[in-house]
Each structure stands twice: as structure tokens, then as C-alpha cells.
Design a protein around this motif. Structure first.
Motif, PDB file in Angstrom:
ATOM      1  N   PRO A 103      -7.904  -9.094   3.382  1.00 24.13           N
ATOM      2  CA  PRO A 103      -8.720  -8.724   4.547  1.00 24.13           C
ATOM      3  C   PRO A 103      -9.003  -7.222   4.603  1.00 24.13           C
ATOM      4  CG  PRO A 103      -6.642  -9.773   5.221  1.00 24.13           C
ATOM      5  CD  PRO A 103      -6.604  -9.592   3.745  1.00 24.13           C
ATOM      6  N   HIS A 104     -10.067  -6.856   5.257  1.00 20.45           N
ATOM      7  CA  HIS A 104     -10.460  -5.466   5.507  1.00 20.45           C
ATOM      8  C   HIS A 104     -10.815  -4.697   4.232  1.00 20.45           C
ATOM      9  CE1 HIS A 104      -9.095  -6.157   9.576  1.00 20.45           C
ATOM     10  NE2 HIS A 104      -7.905  -6.489   9.124  1.00 20.45           N
ATOM     11  N   ARG A 105     -11.198  -5.418   3.199  1.00 23.90           N
ATOM     12  CA  ARG A 105     -11.586  -4.740   1.964  1.00 23.90           C
ATOM     13  C   ARG A 105     -12.823  -3.891   2.237  1.00 23.90           C
ATOM     14  NH1 ARG A 105     -12.233  -7.145  -4.162  1.00 23.90           N
ATOM     15  NH2 ARG A 105     -12.408  -5.084  -5.097  1.00 23.90           N
ATOM     16  N   ASN A 106     -12.816  -2.665   1.709  1.00 25.61           N
ATOM     17  CA  ASN A 106     -13.977  -1.799   1.927  1.00 25.61           C
ATOM     18  C   ASN A 106     -14.945  -1.925   0.748  1.00 25.61           C
ATOM     19  OD1 ASN A 106     -13.053  -0.116  -0.143  1.00 25.61           O
ATOM     20  ND2 ASN A 106     -12.103   1.340   1.247  1.00 25.61           N
ATOM     21  N   GLY A 107     -15.915  -1.033   0.649  1.00 24.97           N
ATOM     22  CA  GLY A 107     -16.944  -1.130  -0.375  1.00 24.97           C
ATOM     23  C   GLY A 107     -16.518  -0.718  -1.776  1.00 24.97           C
ATOM     24  N   ASP A 108     -15.324  -0.186  -1.940  1.00 24.92           N
ATOM     25  CA  ASP A 108     -14.830   0.245  -3.256  1.00 24.92           C
ATOM     26  C   ASP A 108     -14.461  -0.997  -4.059  1.00 24.92           C
ATOM     27  OD1 ASP A 108     -13.508   1.339  -5.454  1.00 24.92           O
ATOM     28  OD2 ASP A 108     -12.578   2.924  -4.268  1.00 24.92           O
ATOM     29  N   LYS A 109     -15.161  -1.253  -5.131  1.00 22.10           N
ATOM     30  CA  LYS A 109     -14.960  -2.478  -5.914  1.00 22.10           C
ATOM     31  C   LYS A 109     -13.870  -2.353  -6.974  1.00 22.10           C
ATOM     32  CE  LYS A 109     -18.111  -4.640  -3.703  1.00 22.10           C
ATOM     33  NZ  LYS A 109     -17.661  -5.410  -2.568  1.00 22.10           N
ATOM     34  N   ARG A 110     -13.303  -1.159  -7.145  1.00 24.10           N
ATOM     35  CA  ARG A 110     -12.257  -0.983  -8.155  1.00 24.10           C
ATOM     36  C   ARG A 110     -10.975  -1.716  -7.761  1.00 24.10           C
ATOM     37  NH1 ARG A 110     -11.856   5.360  -8.354  1.00 24.10           N
ATOM     38  NH2 ARG A 110     -11.983   4.951  -6.110  1.00 24.10           N
ATOM     39  N   LEU A 111     -10.174  -2.028  -8.757  1.00 17.08           N
ATOM     40  CA  LEU A 111      -8.824  -2.546  -8.546  1.00 17.08           C
ATOM     41  C   LEU A 111      -7.872  -1.370  -8.732  1.00 17.08           C
ATOM     42  CD1 LEU A 111      -8.989  -5.880 -10.554  1.00 17.08           C
ATOM     43  CD2 LEU A 111      -9.537  -5.467  -8.147  1.00 17.08           C
ATOM     44  N   PHE A 112      -6.730  -1.422  -8.037  1.00 17.34           N
ATOM     45  CA  PHE A 112      -5.792  -0.304  -8.074  1.00 17.34           C
ATOM     46  C   PHE A 112      -4.375  -0.764  -8.392  1.00 17.34           C
ATOM     47  CE2 PHE A 112      -9.226   1.076  -5.363  1.00 17.34           C
ATOM     48  CZ  PHE A 112      -9.454   2.369  -5.799  1.00 17.34           C
ATOM     49  N   GLY A 113      -3.682   0.063  -9.131  1.00 19.19           N
ATOM     50  CA  GLY A 113      -2.241  -0.033  -9.299  1.00 19.19           C
ATOM     51  C   GLY A 113      -1.685   1.248  -8.705  1.00 19.19           C
ATOM     52  N   VAL A 114      -0.965   1.145  -7.578  1.00 20.97           N
ATOM     53  CA  VAL A 114      -0.472   2.334  -6.882  1.00 20.97           C
ATOM     54  C   VAL A 114       1.033   2.430  -7.060  1.00 20.97           C
ATOM     55  CG1 VAL A 114      -0.300   3.545  -4.682  1.00 20.97           C
ATOM     56  CG2 VAL A 114      -2.328   2.160  -5.191  1.00 20.97           C
ATOM     57  N   TYR A 115       1.481   3.599  -7.476  1.00 21.06           N
ATOM     58  CA  TYR A 115       2.895   3.896  -7.665  1.00 21.06           C
ATOM     59  C   TYR A 115       3.358   4.719  -6.470  1.00 21.06           C
ATOM     60  CZ  TYR A 115       2.022   2.416 -12.437  1.00 21.06           C
ATOM     61  OH  TYR A 115       1.678   1.676 -13.541  1.00 21.06           O
ATOM     62  N   SER A 116       4.425   4.269  -5.816  1.00 13.11           N
ATOM     63  CA  SER A 116       4.902   4.932  -4.606  1.00 13.11           C
ATOM     64  C   SER A 116       6.400   4.676  -4.446  1.00 13.11           C
ATOM     65  CB  SER A 116       4.132   4.412  -3.384  1.00 13.11           C
ATOM     66  OG  SER A 116       4.385   3.030  -3.208  1.00 13.11           O
ATOM     67  N   GLY A 117       6.968   5.202  -3.373  1.00 13.38           N
ATOM     68  CA  GLY A 117       8.377   4.964  -3.091  1.00 13.38           C
ATOM     69  C   GLY A 117       9.292   5.437  -4.195  1.00 13.38           C
ATOM     70  N   TYR A 118       8.934   6.544  -4.829  1.00 11.73           N
ATOM     71  CA  TYR A 118       9.732   7.054  -5.936  1.00 11.73           C
ATOM     72  C   TYR A 118      11.144   7.410  -5.488  1.00 11.73           C
ATOM     73  CZ  TYR A 118       5.647   7.585  -8.999  1.00 11.73           C
ATOM     74  OH  TYR A 118       4.554   7.357  -9.791  1.00 11.73           O
ATOM     75  N   GLU A 119      12.116   6.912  -6.218  1.00  6.77           N
ATOM     76  CA  GLU A 119      13.519   7.234  -5.968  1.00  6.77           C
ATOM     77  C   GLU A 119      13.803   8.686  -6.355  1.00  6.77           C
ATOM     78  OE1 GLU A 119      17.157   4.523  -6.950  1.00  6.77           O
ATOM     79  OE2 GLU A 119      16.616   5.616  -8.775  1.00  6.77           O
ATOM     80  N   SER A 120      13.203   9.129  -7.467  1.00  2.27           N
ATOM     81  CA  SER A 120      13.461  10.493  -7.940  1.00  2.27           C
ATOM     82  C   SER A 120      12.321  10.986  -8.820  1.00  2.27           C
ATOM     83  CB  SER A 120      14.796  10.557  -8.688  1.00  2.27           C
ATOM     84  OG  SER A 120      14.815   9.638  -9.772  1.00  2.27           O
ATOM     85  N   ASP A 121      12.384  10.655 -10.084  1.00  2.00           N
ATOM     86  CA  ASP A 121      11.419  11.139 -11.067  1.00  2.00           C
ATOM     87  C   ASP A 121      11.078  10.003 -12.023  1.00  2.00           C
ATOM     88  OD1 ASP A 121      13.683  10.900 -12.669  1.00  2.00           O
ATOM     89  OD2 ASP A 121      13.965  13.056 -12.909  1.00  2.00           O
ATOM     90  N   VAL A 122      10.687  10.354 -13.234  1.00  7.97           N
ATOM     91  CA  VAL A 122      10.279   9.367 -14.226  1.00  7.97           C
ATOM     92  C   VAL A 122      11.408   8.379 -14.558  1.00  7.97           C
ATOM     93  CG1 VAL A 122      10.853  10.774 -16.253  1.00  7.97           C
ATOM     94  CG2 VAL A 122       8.959   9.140 -16.385  1.00  7.97           C
ATOM     95  N   HIS A 123      12.656   8.750 -14.281  1.00  5.95           N
ATOM     96  CA  HIS A 123      13.799   7.899 -14.605  1.00  5.95           C
ATOM     97  C   HIS A 123      14.241   6.992 -13.460  1.00  5.95           C
ATOM     98  CE1 HIS A 123      14.079  10.133 -18.297  1.00  5.95           C
ATOM     99  NE2 HIS A 123      14.105  11.252 -17.607  1.00  5.95           N
ATOM    100  N   GLY A 124      13.783   7.244 -12.247  1.00  8.39           N
ATOM    101  CA  GLY A 124      14.210   6.471 -11.083  1.00  8.39           C
ATOM    102  C   GLY A 124      13.318   5.276 -10.806  1.00  8.39           C
ATOM    103  N   ALA A 125      13.732   4.485  -9.821  1.00  6.98           N
ATOM    104  CA  ALA A 125      12.963   3.314  -9.412  1.00  6.98           C
ATOM    105  C   ALA A 125      11.735   3.735  -8.606  1.00  6.98           C
ATOM    106  CB  ALA A 125      13.844   2.389  -8.572  1.00  6.98           C
ATOM    107  N   PHE A 126      10.733   2.853  -8.586  1.00 11.85           N
ATOM    108  CA  PHE A 126       9.494   3.096  -7.843  1.00 11.85           C
ATOM    109  C   PHE A 126       8.852   1.761  -7.523  1.00 11.85           C
ATOM    110  CE2 PHE A 126       8.855   3.502 -12.386  1.00 11.85           C
ATOM    111  CZ  PHE A 126       7.827   2.607 -12.649  1.00 11.85           C
TER     112      PHE A 126
END
Length: 149
Positions: free
Chosen positions: A50-73
Motif C-alpha cells: 500500500p501507499h506505493r509512490n511513483g518510483d518504480k525501482r525496487l530497493f534493498g535497504v540496509y539499516s539497523g547496523y549493529e556496528s560495522d561491516v562485521h556486525g549484524a544488520f
């Protein structure tokens, strides 16, 4: 090809999410991302959000990083939305954008390797580890945005 530095306005993404680590993603027995994307396409989440806007791209979003490249996300496979409960905000700020074309999923894993190599070779650059995102313009094109200070 060198990345391009761009300022990104904040936007919202909704979809499916998992928590993982780069270590887990290197092992097919523990990798969660192929299942996440498989479910995203099998359940046609891109068409039913629901509420999709006009941007037709698909996204993979990385967030909630525990620390850095070695931590969970967290990784969210989703679409851009204008609003909605449970949506994730991609933070405004400066991003280095790495673009590539080719066959999936090797395209994405190869581009992330290029990103890690780039930051190792450029210690003067600081990753924010807040939100990063992959924007897919089609089945063979990705622009990976990595937040920097």
C-alpha cells in the motif's frame, strides 16, 4: 569505475525484512537474502504494497547496523512508499553511488566486494552505517548507495 558522491533526500520503503551478517551471507547454508528476495517476488510484494509512490525501482535497504561491516544488520526488500505503518526511512545525507550492470545475483555481490575494496583503499572516507540502499532499475542494473560522513 569510480563512485559518484550524491546528496539523497530522505524517503520511505516498505516490504519484507531479515536480519543477517556478511559472514552468514557468504555461506549458502546460512544466507538469508536469497530467500528474502525469493519471497518478495513469489508473493508479489512489489505489486501489493500500500501507499506505493511513483518510483518504480525496487530497493534493498540496509539499516539497523549493529556496528560495522562485521556486525549484524537488517535488509528490507521493498518499494518506495509515501507513508504507511511499518515503513522504513532511508536517511537523508551524502552517499557514494556505485553503479553496475550484469547478471544477478553475481552483479550485486561483485559490486559489494568492489565497495569494500574501495573503502579499504580510501581510509579517509567514513561510512555512516545508518542506511545504505540498492536501487534496481531493471533485472540487470543496480546503483548501490553507501552513506558517508
Amino acid at each position: 569505475m569510480e563512485p559518484v558522491r550524491r546528496h539523497q533526500q530522505a524517503f520511505h520503503v516498505a516490504g519484507l525484512a531479515v536480519r543477517t551478517t556478511n559472514r552468514d551471507e557468504r555461506d549458502p547454508a546460512t544466507s538469508r537474502l536469497p530467500k528474502l528476495w525469493g519471497r518478495f517476488f513469489d508473493e508479489e510484494v512489489y505489486a501489493s504494497t500500500p501507499h506505493r509512490n511513483g518510483d518504480k525501482r525496487l530497493f534493498g535497504v540496509y539499516s539497523g547496523y549493529e556496528s560495522d561491516v562485521h556486525g549484524a544488520f537488517d535488509v528490507t526488500a521493498g518499494v518506495a512508499v509515501s507513508e504507511g505503518a511499518g515503513c522504513l526511512t532511508v536517511e537523508a545525507g551524502d552517499y557514494l553511488v556505485f553503479t553496475a550492470r550484469g547478471a544477478m545475483p553475481q552483479l550485486v555481490t561483485g559490486t559489494w566486494q568492489r565497495i569494500w575494496d574501495y573503502f579499504e583503499a580510501h581510509p579517509e572516507l567514513t561510512r555512516r552505517y545508518r542506511t545504505d540502499f540498492e536501487a534496481y532499475d531493471g533485472p540487470d542494473a543496480v546503483a548501490i548507495h553507501v552513506g558517508v560522513s
